[in-house]
Motif scaffolding. Structure first.
Motif, short mmCIF file in Angstrom:
data_model
loop_
_atom_site.label_atom_id
_atom_site.label_comp_id
_atom_site.label_asym_id
_atom_site.label_seq_id
_atom_site.Cartn_x
_atom_site.Cartn_y
_atom_site.Cartn_z
N ILE A 308 -0.29 3.92 -9.83
CA ILE A 308 0.86 3.00 -9.89
C ILE A 308 0.86 1.98 -8.75
O ILE A 308 1.62 1.01 -8.80
CB ILE A 308 2.19 3.76 -9.90
N ALA A 309 0.03 2.18 -7.73
CA ALA A 309 -0.02 1.22 -6.62
C ALA A 309 -1.35 1.38 -5.89
O ALA A 309 -1.90 2.48 -5.82
CB ALA A 309 1.14 1.43 -5.65
N GLU A 310 -1.85 0.24 -5.37
CA GLU A 310 -3.04 0.25 -4.53
C GLU A 310 -2.76 -0.60 -3.30
O GLU A 310 -2.37 -1.77 -3.42
CB GLU A 310 -4.25 -0.28 -5.30
N ASP A 311 -2.93 -0.01 -2.14
CA ASP A 311 -2.47 -0.59 -0.89
C ASP A 311 -0.98 -0.93 -1.04
O ASP A 311 -0.23 -0.11 -1.53
CB ASP A 311 -3.34 -1.79 -0.49
N VAL A 323 -9.98 9.16 -7.97
CA VAL A 323 -9.64 7.96 -7.19
C VAL A 323 -10.67 7.79 -6.09
O VAL A 323 -10.98 8.75 -5.37
CB VAL A 323 -8.23 8.08 -6.59
N ILE A 324 -11.20 6.57 -5.98
CA ILE A 324 -12.15 6.23 -4.90
C ILE A 324 -11.38 5.48 -3.81
O ILE A 324 -10.63 4.54 -4.11
CB ILE A 324 -13.27 5.32 -5.42
N LEU A 325 -11.56 5.90 -2.57
CA LEU A 325 -10.87 5.27 -1.45
C LEU A 325 -11.84 5.02 -0.31
O LEU A 325 -12.43 5.94 0.24
CB LEU A 325 -9.74 6.18 -0.95
N GLY A 326 -12.00 3.73 0.04
CA GLY A 326 -12.69 3.39 1.27
C GLY A 326 -11.74 3.53 2.44
O GLY A 326 -10.52 3.66 2.27
N VAL A 327 -12.28 3.48 3.65
CA VAL A 327 -11.44 3.64 4.84
C VAL A 327 -10.34 2.57 4.85
O VAL A 327 -10.59 1.39 4.63
CB VAL A 327 -12.28 3.53 6.12
N GLY A 328 -9.11 3.02 5.09
CA GLY A 328 -7.97 2.12 5.16
C GLY A 328 -7.26 1.91 3.84
O GLY A 328 -6.14 1.40 3.82
N GLN A 329 -7.89 2.29 2.73
CA GLN A 329 -7.28 2.06 1.43
C GLN A 329 -6.26 3.13 1.09
O GLN A 329 -6.37 4.28 1.52
CB GLN A 329 -8.35 1.99 0.34
N ARG A 330 -5.27 2.73 0.28
CA ARG A 330 -4.24 3.65 -0.20
C ARG A 330 -4.12 3.53 -1.71
O ARG A 330 -4.27 2.43 -2.27
CB ARG A 330 -2.87 3.33 0.41
N THR A 331 -3.85 4.64 -2.35
CA THR A 331 -3.58 4.66 -3.79
C THR A 331 -2.45 5.63 -4.05
O THR A 331 -2.51 6.79 -3.63
CB THR A 331 -4.83 5.07 -4.59
N ALA A 397 -11.15 -5.31 -13.29
CA ALA A 397 -10.53 -5.59 -14.58
C ALA A 397 -9.43 -4.57 -14.91
O ALA A 397 -8.54 -4.86 -15.72
CB ALA A 397 -11.59 -5.58 -15.68
N LYS A 398 -9.45 -3.38 -14.27
CA LYS A 398 -8.47 -2.34 -14.55
C LYS A 398 -7.26 -2.41 -13.62
O LYS A 398 -6.22 -1.82 -13.92
CB LYS A 398 -9.10 -0.95 -14.42
N THR A 399 -7.39 -3.10 -12.50
CA THR A 399 -6.36 -3.04 -11.46
C THR A 399 -5.61 -4.37 -11.43
O THR A 399 -6.00 -5.31 -10.74
CB THR A 399 -7.00 -2.75 -10.09
N GLU A 400 -4.51 -4.41 -12.16
CA GLU A 400 -3.75 -5.66 -12.30
C GLU A 400 -2.36 -5.51 -11.68
O GLU A 400 -1.60 -4.61 -12.03
CB GLU A 400 -3.61 -6.03 -13.78
N PRO A 401 -2.00 -6.39 -10.75
CA PRO A 401 -0.68 -6.30 -10.11
C PRO A 401 0.46 -6.42 -11.12
O PRO A 401 0.37 -7.17 -12.10
CB PRO A 401 -0.68 -7.49 -9.13
N LEU A 402 1.55 -5.70 -10.86
CA LEU A 402 2.73 -5.79 -11.72
C LEU A 402 3.36 -7.17 -11.63
O LEU A 402 3.77 -7.73 -12.65
CB LEU A 402 3.76 -4.73 -11.30
N TYR A 403 3.49 -7.69 -10.42
CA TYR A 403 4.04 -9.03 -10.27
C TYR A 403 2.89 -10.03 -10.37
O TYR A 403 1.98 -10.02 -9.54
CB TYR A 403 4.77 -9.20 -8.94
N PRO A 404 2.89 -10.89 -11.40
CA PRO A 404 1.75 -11.78 -11.61
C PRO A 404 1.75 -12.98 -10.67
O PRO A 404 2.78 -13.60 -10.45
CB PRO A 404 1.94 -12.23 -13.07
N MET A 405 0.58 -13.27 -10.10
CA MET A 405 0.38 -14.45 -9.25
C MET A 405 -0.99 -15.04 -9.55
O MET A 405 -2.01 -14.37 -9.34
CB MET A 405 0.49 -14.08 -7.77
N ASN A 511 -4.05 -13.58 -12.68
CA ASN A 511 -3.37 -12.53 -11.92
C ASN A 511 -4.40 -11.59 -11.30
O ASN A 511 -4.50 -10.42 -11.66
CB ASN A 511 -2.43 -11.73 -12.83
N PRO A 512 -5.20 -12.08 -10.34
CA PRO A 512 -6.21 -11.21 -9.72
C PRO A 512 -5.55 -10.12 -8.89
O PRO A 512 -4.38 -10.21 -8.53
CB PRO A 512 -7.00 -12.17 -8.84
N HIS A 513 -6.35 -9.09 -8.61
CA HIS A 513 -5.83 -7.99 -7.79
C HIS A 513 -5.51 -8.52 -6.39
O HIS A 513 -6.04 -9.54 -5.94
CB HIS A 513 -6.88 -6.88 -7.70
N ARG A 514 -4.58 -7.80 -5.72
CA ARG A 514 -4.24 -8.12 -4.33
C ARG A 514 -4.22 -6.81 -3.54
O ARG A 514 -3.54 -5.86 -3.93
CB ARG A 514 -2.87 -8.80 -4.24
#
Length: 594
Positions: A308-311, A323-331, A397-405, A511-514
């Protein structure tokens, strides 16, 4: 600390870890004052309610899908106060005893919790002794709009906090979700100065229980300074090998693998983390990779996640088993306890990838349903998920923000290359954008720029973007391994990632990922873009050993506005205290310092 018979040791370890969940050491011996990883750690509320609740929520009518958080965020009028004391303490997170840098006597450090729009004030006291050391704390992922001096990067946004003194950080919770704080002084956070942060905000996600932070971290038995010294000696290796892998600061270790001659106390079955699921209920888990190097693969046997959220970015929900997480990433994920009976138990697993140098890659924790015996080990089987050798994040392509920009047209585009090289002293270092960075603790870049001076030594690796309002950076990785790239002060658009050179393709330009950390694969590219936030912002690999080796650039964004910033007197006073301390004490800065 050395290791012999690695293959045999791993075999013994597997049997050791999966046969017993009763800890041989009390929590105080493994983690000091921390309750993370125990069944005593309290559940997280959906929001903090000791404050005004307009329209029933601290953030009023603002939503995750209808509000642009970069231009509109609540100002609750509420301030959350925390006091931190940093000191050394002797504990054994995995049974191998060592001195760890503790926050309020705890590893991991205490949870910071706030609502979106609150002010957060943290008074940090440096009580590091034997030997004394400077420190600074970075509040990972926060924009620090109009407060870049609170970013916590020594030699960049502030001077280090000298031993025996305090510094007060004050900043707005302008984004919401899950994150962490950590030391940003040399490789210091790999020695223990880390802790979780939860910023409550609006969400469409439906869940019943918030289990809170789950910190995933590789672990090292040597002191961070000793590791850096070994790495940066002539003909030293840039590959730093971790000794173990932890979930919420806990894991077992096979003490039979300790090298002969190492007399360090080591206890088998020190204790693993435990979690309780409520049968039939949906739980929110806040995953954070707080490690020094390793890319983590996180699963729970038999259970499927809804992301439901990334970073700090709420995303359109998607399902996955890992879930794959590099250093500093949150999911942030949702998981429903509907796989077994009320007395069921399952293994939670986080494994370091083959891209991460390690001696013991497998961390486990126990997940117990309501009526399960919490002293018995689960018997569940792991998912069979082949490892991707590129160690990259989920497909954009799978990770799309809820708020589009939509991504704007950039006003400036730059390519920044990653290179590994040996200097004239046969020391292996990293170059980023052609420079191996080294900071000057006594002259933070931000303070120098605020005085109107934008001419910097080359080794500070300062890149000035002048009046450009939207900057596109093409990161080209000329090395063989992956790098989690982190940009301070922004939540940039992630436009593309892949092998070789960029072909100009943008993943979902409408609406790219952020997110503030994304992995660039070995010999690949990462394309990101950010809109202006006036300040001096670090852009670096979040592998702590790579940043120590010079892998960091400092980006000057809107320098005219940087010149106008009114920096509080406390920042200057801290620098004067640091200057005074360094007159009488030698700072053993053998690395980049960042």
């Amino acid at each position: 600390m050395g290791v012999i018979g690695i293959v045999k040791g791993l075999a013994n370890f597997a049997a050791l870890a999966l046969s017993n969940t009763e800890p041989a050491l009390p929590q105080k011996r493994t983690n000091g004052a921390s309750l993370l990883g125990t069944l005593l750690f309290p559940l997280i509320p959906f929001m903090l309610t000791n404050n005004p609740l307009p329209d029933g929520y601290p953030w009023g009518k603002l939503t995750d899908s209808g509000t642009n958080p970069y231009v509109e965020n609540p100002h609750t009028g509420v301030t959350r106060y925390y006091d931190f004391t940093i000191s050394r303490g002797l504990i054994a997170p995995d049974g191998y005893e060592r001195e760890v840098l503790l926050v309020n006597g705890a590893f991991p450090g205490p949870l910071i919790e706030a609502n979106w729009g609150d002010m957060i004030v943290v008074n940090v006291r440096n009580n590091i002794t034997n030997p004394e050391d400077g420190t600074a704390i970075h509040w990972h992922g926060f924009l620090q709009t109009e407060t870049p001096w609170e970013d916590g990067a020594p030699g960049i946004s502030q001077c280090p906090i000298p031993p025996g003194t305090s510094y007060r950080y004050e900043f707005l919770a302008s984004l919401y979700g899950s994150t962490w704080y950590h030391a940003h002084y040399s490789a210091q956070y790999a020695g223990g100065i880390v802790g979780p942060m939860v910023i409550h905000g609006p969400t469409q996600a439906k869940y019943d229980v918030d289990l809170g932070p789950i910190l995933l971290s590789d672990w090292y038995h040597k002191e961070y300074h000793d590791i850096v010294e070994e790495m940066l000696k002539p003909n030293g290796s840039p590959r730093v090998v971790s000794d173990n892998n932890l979930i919420n600061g806990k894991m077992n270790f096979d003490c039979s693998t300790v090298a002969p001659g190492d007399k360090t106390p080591c206890t088998n079955n020190a204790g693993i983390s435990k979690f309780r699921f409520q049968t039939g209920k949906t739980h929110r888990l806040r995953l954070v990779n707080t490690g020094g190097d390793g890319v983590q693969r996180f699963t729970i046997d038999g259970h499927t996640f809804t992301v439901i959220a990334e970073d700090f970015t709420p995303v359109k929900p998607y399902k996955t088993n890992m879930v794959i997480l590099g250093v500093g990433q949150r999911t942030d994920v949702l998981v429903t306890a509907n796989v077994g009976k009320p007395d069921s138990a399952f293994w939670m697993r986080s494994n370091l990838t083959n891209c991460s140098p390690n001696r013991q890659p497998n961390a486990v924790a126990a997940v117990y349903y309501d009526k399960a015996d919490t002293d018995k080990a689960p018997t569940s089987q792991a998912w069979n998920i082949p490892e991707d050798p590129s160690c990259t994040n989920e497909d954009l392509a799978k990770t799309e923000p809820l708020y589009p920009m939509a991504v704007p047209k950039p006003t400036y585009t730059q390519t920044m290359e990653i290179e590994l090289f040996k200097n004239a002293s046969d020391v292996t270092l990293w170059k980023f954008n052609g420079v191996s960075m080294r900071t000057h603790y006594n002259e933070p870049v931000l303070l120098v720029a605020n005085e109107g001076n934008f001419t910097f030594p080359r080794e500070w690796n300062v890149v000035n973007y002048y009046s450009n309002s939207s900057v596109r950076i093409i990161v080209r990785n000329r090395s063989a391994g992956p790098h989690p790239m982190h940009l301070h002060g922004h939540n940039p658009y992630i436009l593309h990632e892949g092998p070789g050179d960029w072909d100009g393709t943008i993943t979902r330009p409408s609406n790219p990922h952020r997110r503030d950390v994304h992995i660039v694969r070995g010999n690949g590219h990462l394309v990101m873009q950010f809109d202006g936030n006036p300040g001096i912002w670090s852009f670096h690999c979040h592998i702590v050993w790579h940043a120590s080796g010079g892998f960091l650039a400092n980006l000057v964004v809107e320098p005219k506005k940087v010149d106008w910033l009114r920096i509080p007197r406390d920042v200057e006073r801290n620098c004067k205290a640091w200057d005074w301390w360094t007159r009488f004490n030698v700072v053993p800065q053998i690395d980049s310092g960042a």
